[in-house]
Design a protein around this motif. Structure first.
Motif, PDB file in Angstrom:
ATOM      1  N   ASN A 868      41.180  30.602  42.975  1.00 34.00           N
ATOM      2  CA  ASN A 868      40.014  29.729  42.821  1.00 34.00           C
ATOM      3  C   ASN A 868      38.693  30.431  43.120  1.00 34.00           C
ATOM      4  O   ASN A 868      37.625  29.913  42.788  1.00 34.00           O
ATOM      5  CB  ASN A 868      40.143  28.515  43.748  1.00 34.00           C
ATOM      6  CG  ASN A 868      41.090  27.467  43.213  1.00 34.00           C
ATOM      7  OD1 ASN A 868      40.718  26.652  42.371  1.00 34.00           O
ATOM      8  ND2 ASN A 868      42.331  27.492  43.674  1.00 34.00           N
ATOM      9  N   GLY A 870      37.312  33.174  41.934  1.00 33.88           N
ATOM     10  CA  GLY A 870      36.547  33.619  40.767  1.00 33.88           C
ATOM     11  C   GLY A 870      35.751  32.504  40.125  1.00 33.88           C
ATOM     12  O   GLY A 870      34.515  32.593  40.010  1.00 33.88           O
ATOM     13  N   PRO A 871      36.398  31.422  39.679  1.00 32.51           N
ATOM     14  CA  PRO A 871      35.634  30.308  39.091  1.00 32.51           C
ATOM     15  C   PRO A 871      34.626  29.704  40.069  1.00 32.51           C
ATOM     16  O   PRO A 871      33.600  29.184  39.643  1.00 32.51           O
ATOM     17  CB  PRO A 871      36.716  29.288  38.729  1.00 32.51           C
ATOM     18  CG  PRO A 871      37.979  30.075  38.632  1.00 32.51           C
ATOM     19  CD  PRO A 871      37.852  31.195  39.605  1.00 32.51           C
ATOM     20  N   SER A 872      34.903  29.768  41.365  1.00 34.00           N
ATOM     21  CA  SER A 872      34.018  29.137  42.347  1.00 34.00           C
ATOM     22  C   SER A 872      32.787  29.989  42.632  1.00 34.00           C
ATOM     23  O   SER A 872      31.654  29.510  42.579  1.00 34.00           O
ATOM     24  CB  SER A 872      34.790  28.879  43.651  1.00 34.00           C
ATOM     25  OG  SER A 872      33.937  28.377  44.646  1.00 34.00           O
ATOM     26  N   GLN A 874      32.108  33.184  41.151  1.00 34.82           N
ATOM     27  CA  GLN A 874      31.688  33.940  39.976  1.00 34.82           C
ATOM     28  C   GLN A 874      31.198  35.341  40.342  1.00 34.82           C
ATOM     29  O   GLN A 874      31.915  36.122  40.956  1.00 34.82           O
ATOM     30  CB  GLN A 874      30.662  33.123  39.188  1.00 34.82           C
ATOM     31  CG  GLN A 874      31.254  31.837  38.630  1.00 34.82           C
ATOM     32  CD  GLN A 874      30.406  31.181  37.570  1.00 34.82           C
ATOM     33  OE1 GLN A 874      29.244  31.521  37.372  1.00 34.82           O
ATOM     34  NE2 GLN A 874      30.976  30.218  36.879  1.00 34.82           N
ATOM     35  N   TYR A 878      33.205  38.735  41.897  1.00 34.95           N
ATOM     36  CA  TYR A 878      33.638  39.859  41.072  1.00 34.95           C
ATOM     37  C   TYR A 878      32.917  41.163  41.427  1.00 34.95           C
ATOM     38  O   TYR A 878      33.409  42.246  41.105  1.00 34.95           O
ATOM     39  CB  TYR A 878      33.424  39.540  39.590  1.00 34.95           C
ATOM     40  CG  TYR A 878      34.270  38.390  39.107  1.00 34.95           C
ATOM     41  CD1 TYR A 878      35.657  38.456  39.168  1.00 34.95           C
ATOM     42  CD2 TYR A 878      33.692  37.229  38.600  1.00 34.95           C
ATOM     43  CE1 TYR A 878      36.435  37.401  38.740  1.00 34.95           C
ATOM     44  CE2 TYR A 878      34.467  36.170  38.167  1.00 34.95           C
ATOM     45  CZ  TYR A 878      35.840  36.260  38.243  1.00 34.95           C
ATOM     46  OH  TYR A 878      36.627  35.213  37.815  1.00 34.95           O
ATOM     47  N   PRO A 913      44.812  32.796  36.912  1.00 31.20           N
ATOM     48  CA  PRO A 913      43.445  32.265  36.975  1.00 31.20           C
ATOM     49  C   PRO A 913      42.383  33.360  37.059  1.00 31.20           C
ATOM     50  O   PRO A 913      41.303  33.230  36.476  1.00 31.20           O
ATOM     51  CB  PRO A 913      43.456  31.414  38.256  1.00 31.20           C
ATOM     52  CG  PRO A 913      44.870  31.080  38.493  1.00 31.20           C
ATOM     53  CD  PRO A 913      45.652  32.242  37.996  1.00 31.20           C
ATOM     54  N   LEU A 916      41.957  34.761  33.577  1.00 32.77           N
ATOM     55  CA  LEU A 916      41.321  33.796  32.670  1.00 32.77           C
ATOM     56  C   LEU A 916      39.828  33.643  32.940  1.00 32.77           C
ATOM     57  O   LEU A 916      39.048  33.395  32.019  1.00 32.77           O
ATOM     58  CB  LEU A 916      42.007  32.432  32.797  1.00 32.77           C
ATOM     59  CG  LEU A 916      43.414  32.320  32.208  1.00 32.77           C
ATOM     60  CD1 LEU A 916      44.043  30.995  32.579  1.00 32.77           C
ATOM     61  CD2 LEU A 916      43.381  32.476  30.695  1.00 32.77           C
ATOM     62  N   SER A 917      39.419  33.790  34.193  1.00 31.82           N
ATOM     63  CA  SER A 917      38.022  33.513  34.539  1.00 31.82           C
ATOM     64  C   SER A 917      37.162  34.766  34.639  1.00 31.82           C
ATOM     65  O   SER A 917      35.947  34.657  34.772  1.00 31.82           O
ATOM     66  CB  SER A 917      37.961  32.762  35.875  1.00 31.82           C
ATOM     67  OG  SER A 917      38.500  33.558  36.919  1.00 31.82           O
ATOM     68  N   CYS A 918      37.780  35.932  34.579  1.00 27.66           N
ATOM     69  CA  CYS A 918      37.024  37.169  34.792  1.00 27.66           C
ATOM     70  C   CYS A 918      36.092  37.455  33.611  1.00 27.66           C
ATOM     71  O   CYS A 918      36.526  37.474  32.458  1.00 27.66           O
ATOM     72  CB  CYS A 918      37.986  38.339  34.979  1.00 27.66           C
ATOM     73  SG  CYS A 918      37.149  39.885  35.336  1.00 27.66           S
ATOM     74  N   ARG A 986      46.040  35.818  27.503  1.00 26.64           N
ATOM     75  CA  ARG A 986      44.787  36.539  27.664  1.00 26.64           C
ATOM     76  C   ARG A 986      44.661  37.721  26.731  1.00 26.64           C
ATOM     77  O   ARG A 986      43.557  38.188  26.446  1.00 26.64           O
ATOM     78  CB  ARG A 986      44.704  37.012  29.118  1.00 26.64           C
ATOM     79  CG  ARG A 986      43.385  36.894  29.801  1.00 26.64           C
ATOM     80  CD  ARG A 986      42.507  35.776  29.366  1.00 26.64           C
ATOM     81  NE  ARG A 986      41.107  36.112  29.653  1.00 26.64           N
ATOM     82  CZ  ARG A 986      40.090  35.758  28.914  1.00 26.64           C
ATOM     83  NH1 ARG A 986      40.266  35.060  27.839  1.00 26.64           N
ATOM     84  NH2 ARG A 986      38.868  36.088  29.235  1.00 26.64           N
TER      85      ARG A 986
END
Length: 1212
Positions: A868, A870-872, A874, A878, A913, A916-918, A986
């Motif tokens: 969570n 990454g999406p949180s 951002q 990263y 996740p 997918l969010s990177c 992906r």
């Protein structure tokens, strides 16, 4: 010449009347190989009779039985006079067993020797078999059914080889036979039925023969149907005069009709003003014929096709047909629960359901009006919905749903008037009664016919209830206020009723309900009903029409209700959630709701069973749901809620760690409505301050970084005297859990405003990406990132716990602390838990289970945080320095020792996740360094496991090694699917590919699954393929998995991965060995999975693509092809020459693929049941229906320069 030396072998088998059988002095004599006299045939038949007797005698020794069986089989395979012997054994004077064996000999001859038999011998055999039907069988009531069956099989096998070309009078001969009597007529029915099944239903013969026979059947269908109907009518008339033999013929005629109605033209079914349907309706009231008639009627009414062809079926809504259907149902139901009548009721219910489907399909325009008997139909359908049988009730739901959502019928007054009745019936149907082991409901007796166990019934009922909820919502969309009124009445009734715990109390508390208690099942049903209808009412009615006063009244009643029973409390809590939308109209009730949910439910139990744990978890979820769905409503009460939470958190033992975290999550959700970055950041700092102090303390850092210190801290090295009560380190474990739960809750819930303007105004936007997208900052980032190092240290430590030296440090009590929980094992193996254990047992029976639960939950939650993050957070996440190396040194440490059941959550909740969010700019710095080693490890481990499964494994020390092996194998399959899903989601471009990977069902193997031609690698996929080690790992993983014994992984990989990955490296200089390896991998996949049509189609397509693309450059592929068993070398040469010469490559792609499939047929695997079956060869006969393609005169144009010859092309 003959086997006449077997007298010593085939002596009498009765040990009381004769000496024991003498063992053969040598090998059994071979069957004769030359023509024999009648005496020799008789002698051989005597030996065969003795052999069959030995085989069927239970007193025979195994060796003696095997010798006899071998003798019989060798006789069938090698003896040249099987036909006369078979005919002699099939005579009426023989016993049924011997006659059956004689007929089996004849069937074997027809199936395996027909192609080599002289014509006269075929005619001789055919005439004698027809003679057996004519006068070689017993009376219809005396003859054994297996004799009839094998006799009909012989005739059908001859028909499949000779009709219509060489046996044009077959139908006439059958008609003649049927006129001889009931015995022959029944056999003719069997022949016609088996012929239809083999040709149309099962298609067990070559395409051309099937086409010839089916087309001839179609041409003669009017005669066949007329014959079947007249036979049925004549025998029914005689049966009514108490002729039992005619009843048998009538049943056979109905069964035969059922085999044809499914596929013949609708015109035959509806001919003569629907004479067939009329006759079937009449037969519904004949006790012996009603089940067969209902089967035929069901097949007819279920037909698809053109709407115009189906219109005549509406005759079944007429007065006469409806009368017969309803009277038959009433008669069958009135005679009590008899299995035969119950089966008939099920068929009638299916008929009514199919009628409803036809009605919905036909009433779509003005051509077909709503039938006049719709009311009568709905009443009868409702009778099935209120029947005691839970199965019959569930069978009606799909049709009710179709009626309620039909554009025209849903507005019909008759259907609208039925809604209150349906909802009233649903109130009864939702009550979970009818368990096969019980006797507390009329449904129980029916359930004993339908379900093997209470667990089966429970699974069925849960599905039925969910389906019923959907239909109720459709009904309430048409009449929402009626549903709400009923829900209110039922809720008030339950609130006022005394609790009836019934004879089966809860094991954990005196006077508490169990899941079988009368009060609970009523509360449970009422709660589901209320939740369904109230939610639909809010979606359907306008704001002004909502009955706010009534809803608030109900809410007050629920809030004032007092009970200590956890099961009923859970139902009350669901009702509070269902009624909560009314609070948006009266916000003054919010504090009372929050107080009720937060205080009473979370902090009202001194004991902890699963039911108590469930209700407390339910309360936490309810608070989170309120704050998530109605944050603006809760925001004014934020301070009150915050103070209350702080008070609860001050007592470390008052709440479980999950409950504490749930309350904190609720606060974070409300804080998102501050829409002020600075204010929310300050709040989160204050909220997480206790966690940060504990998590960053020197002691905790030491514990989280050292596996041995961690084991000691959580108490896993202790030896506990009382494993049920004693737990000295429980508080230490709860502190770690609290920190991890809190970090997870904050990371999941803290967000910036959804609209860009509000985010900018609140200070959440700090810039823009090159693409123009805004860059957000999360107010939790600073707090979470400073806790990240210790979190990664905990993950590294947890991974290192699986090292052998660390496992050895676990105490005697906790030697299996790192093993799976039994609940997890049962879930993977698909084993249901006993129903009572779901609610009535303690949460953990021993401290070992508590420790196992701690390790399992801690491991999962750590990876949930990373997934969570990454999406949180951002960009802030990263861009952490050396993030990839930190992951490699924590999450991917000691993978060799980590079991599959721990790798799965890592892939599912962390790696997937993250991938997918990177953002694309971090592919090379984060994902490539991380995924390369991961894929390399996974493909090595997966392959070694499946290779081990090919050799004999040593016995494990487990108490149940077979169960353990199944568990390991299933885990590997699940993990493999996670890997393939990760790559395909992906690595491939296009939304359709991700959707495909989610839509393919474990049991669904479509024959048309081929990779989309547009499948391309995404930017990430191309980036990964540039890394040599990652590229190698991906290709090897994809192509090796084709031969792993996991059908779903094979199909997904074939359709989604293999070709797009290989296409990326085709332009390079591939080594011949690599190309050979890829192609061989696909062929191995065909050998392993060729028995599954879906896999076979996809693998053949992939092999064809590889061969067509690479054969011109790599001659080694031809060498691989030449090694395929039974390959036709000349056909391969022709295929190759056309492939290598583009000017000859004019054949359509599908035809080339079919030719290629024939070439590689030798390596396509077969099901186990077919691998050793002797192959049946049926020769094609000259086609009756082949269209002659007219030749085109090429000189028509050449010799007519003025163009006059053009008209010649169009002349007849």
């Amino acid at each position: 010449l003959c086997c006449c030396c077997c007298r010593d072998i085939w002596q009498s088998l009765d040990p009381q009347s004769s000496p024991a059988p003498v063992a053969p002095r040598g090998p059994l004599p071979s069957p004769p190989c030359a023509a024999m006299s009648a005496e020799q045939v008789s002698s051989l038949c005597e030996q065969l009779v003795k052999a069959v007797t030995v085989i069927m005698d239970p007193a025979s020794t195994q060796r003696y039985r095997l010798e006899a069986l071998k003798f019989c089989e060798e006789f069938k395979e090698k003896c040249p006079i099987c036909v006369p012997c078979g005919l002699k054994l099939a005579e009426k004077t023989q016993t049924a067993i011997v006659r059956h064996f004689g007929l089996q000999i004849l069937e074997h001859v027809v199936k395996f020797r027909w192609n080599s038999m002289p014509r006269l011998e075929k005619v001789y055999l055919k005439n004698n078999v027809m003679g057996l039907i004519s006068n070689g069988t017993q009376n219809i009531l005396e003859e054994e059914s297996h004799i009839k069956d094998v006799l009909s099989r012989i005739v059908v096998e001859m028909i499949k080889r000779e009709w219509p070309q060489h046996w044009p009078d077959m139908l006439k001969e059958l008609d003649t036979l049927s006129k001889q009597g009931e015995t022959q007529t029944e056999l003719v029915m069997f022949i016609l039925l088996r012929l239809a099944e083999d040709v149309v239903t099962f298609q067990t013969l070559p395409a051309q023969r099937r086409r010839d026979i089916q087309q001839t059947l179609t041409q003669n269908m009017e005669k066949i149907f007329s014959f079947l109907l007249s036979t049925l009518q004549q025998n029914v008339n005689k049966y009514r005069r108490m002729a039992q033999a005619n009843c048998r013929v009538g049943i056979a005629a109905l069964n035969t009709l059922a085999g044809y109605i499914d596929w013949v033209a609708m015109s035959h079914i509806t001919a003569d003003n629907c004479k067939l349907l009329e006759m079937l309706c009449l037969l519904l009231n004949e006790p012996e014929l009603q089940v067969g008639a209902a089967e035929c009627l069901l097949i007819a009414v279920s037909r698809k096709g053109k709407l115009e062809d189906r219109k005549p079926l509406m005759v079944l809504f007429g007065d006469v047909a409806m009368h017969y259907i309803l009277s038959a149902a009433q008669t069958a139901d009135g005679e009590g629960l008899v299995e035969k009548h119950y089966v008939f009721l099920k068929r009638l219910c299916q008929v009514l359901c199919a009628l409803g489907s036809q009605l919905c399909a036909l009433v779509v325009n003005s051509d077909v009006d709503t039938p006049a008997n719709l009311g009568k139909y709905l009443d009868s359908f409702l009778a099935f919905t209120t029947h005691p049988s839970q199965f019959l009730r569930s069978s009606t739901q799909i049709t009710w749903g179709a009626l309620f959502r039909h554009e025209i019928l849903s507005r019909d007054p008759l259907l609208l008037a039925m809604i209150p009745k349906y909802l009233r019936a649903s109130m009864t149907n939702l009550v979970k009664v009818g368990f096969p082991s019980k006797t507390d409901s009329p449904s129980c007796e029916y359930s004993r016919f339908d379900f093997d166990s209470d667990e089966d019934f429970n699974a069925f009922f849960n599905s039925f209830r969910a389906q019923q909820g959907e239909v109720m919502r459709m009904a309430c969309r048409l009449d929402p206020k009626t549903g709400f009124q009923m829900a209110g009445e039922w809720l008030k009734y339950q609130l006022a009723s005394p609790v009836d715990i019934g004879p089966m109390n809860s094991k954990t508390g005196e006077g508490l309900c169990s899941i079988f208690s009368p009060s609970f099942v009523q509360w449970d049903a009422m709660t589901f009903f209320s939740e369904s209808v109230i939610s639909q009412m809010f979606r359907t009615l306008d704001k002004e029409e909502i009955p706010v006063n009534d809803g608030i009244e109900l809410l007050q009643l629920v809030l004032n209700f007092e009970t200590k029973d956890p099961l009923i409390l859970s139902c009350v809590l669901t009702n509070v959630s269902a009624l909560f939308p009314f609070v948006t109209y009266r916000p003054e009730y919010l504090p009372q709701v929050l107080s009720k949910v937060g205080v009473l439910y979370i902090n009202s139990f001194t004991y902890l069973t699963r039911a108590v744990k469930n209700v407390r978890r339910h309360a936490c979820s309810s608070i989170i749901k309120m704050c998530r769905d109605y944050p603006q409503l809760v925001l004014p009460n934020f301070e009150m809620l915050y103070n209350h939470v702080k008070q609860l958190l001050s007592n470390e033992l008052l709440l479980t760690q999950m409950e504490k975290c749930a309350l904190m999550e609720a606060l974070v959700l409300i804080s998102n409505q501050f829409k002020d970055y600075q204010r929310q950041k300050v709040f989160l700092e204050e909220l997480m301050s206790p966690v940060a102090n504990l998590w960053l303390s020197e002691e905790m850092q030491r514990v989280l970084s050292d596996p041995e210190a961690f084991i000691s801290y959580v108490g896993a090295d202790n030896k506990i005297a009382d494993p049920v009560l004693e737990d000295p380190s429980g508080l230490n474990r709860s502190r770690i859990s609290f920190c991890v739960y809190t970090i997870l809750g904050v990371v999941k819930r803290a967000r910036w405003p959804t609209t860009l303007e509000e985010a900018k105004a609140g200070g959440f936007v700090i810039g823009c990406m090159p693409s123009g997208n805004p860059i957000y900052r999360n107010p939790c980032t600073e707090q979470v990132l400073k806790l990240l190092d210790n979190l990664l240290a905990l993950i590294r430590t947890h991974n290192n716990l699986y090292m052998p030296e660390m496992v050895a440090k676990l105490g005697e009590t906790f030697a299996k602390a790192l093993d799976m929980l039994e609940v997890e094992k049962n879930a993977i193996l698909g084993l249901p838990q006993p129903l009572l254990e779901l609610y009535d047992s303690p949460v953990y029976k021993t401290i070992l289970e508590r420790m196992q639960g701690f390790f399992c939950t801690l491991y999962d939650n750590c990876f949930h945080i990373l997934g969570n993050a990454g999406p949180s957070m951002q960009q802030d996440f990263y861009t952490v320095d050396g993030l990839a190396s930190q992951f490699l040194n924590s999450a991917f440490v000691n993978l060799n020792n980590i079991p599959d059941y721990r790798l799965r959550p890592m892939l599912r909740v962390f790696v997937k996740p993250l991938v997918l969010s990177c953002p694309s700019e971090h592919y090379e710095t984060l994902l490539c360094p991380m995924l390369g080693p991961l894929f390399t490890y996974l493909h090595v481990v997966r392959n070694s496991f499946f290779q081990c499964r090919l050799v004999h494994e040593e016995d494990t020390a487990d108490d149940n090694p077979e169960s353990q092996e199944m568990l390991e194998e299933q885990l590997v399959r699940l993990l493999t699917r996670e890997v393939m899903d990760l790559i395909s989601n992906r690595a491939l471009d296009g939304v359709h590919m991700a959707a495909l990977s989610l839509l393919v069902d474990d049991e669904m193997m479509s024959t048309d699954v081929t990779p989309p031609s547009s499948a391309e690698l995404t930017e990430l996929g191309k980036c990964l393929m540039k890394q040599e080690d990652v590229c190698t790992a991906l290709l090897i993983t994809a192509y090796r998995s084709l031969s792993w014994k996991d059908t779903l992984s094979c199909q997904r990989t074939t359709t989604q991965l293999c070709w797009p990955l290989l296409k990326q490296v085709l332009t390079g200089n591939l080594l011949p060995d690599a190309v050979t390896w890829f192609f061989t991998g696909v062929l191995k996949g065909l050998q392993t999975h060729g028995q599954h049509d879906g896999c076979m189609a996809a693998l053949v397509h992939l092999a064809f693509q590889i061969y067509e693309a690479l054969r011109p450059r790599y001659a080694e592929l031809k060498a691989v092809m030449e090694q395929i068993p039974e390959i036709q070398k000349e056909s391969l040469e022709q295929f190759d020459s056309k492939l290598l010469n583009p000017t000859l490559l004019k054949v359509a792609d599908k035809r080339r693929k079919d030719n290629f499939k024939r070439l590689i047929a030798g390596c396509i695997g077969k099901p186990l049941g077919e691998q050793f079956r002797k192959e049946v060869h049926i020769r094609n006969l000259p086609s009756l229906f082949k269209k002659v393609k007219p030749s085109l005169e090429t000189d028509v144009l050449e010799n007519n320069e003025d163009g006059e010859g053009l008209t010649a092309l169009f002349e007849p």
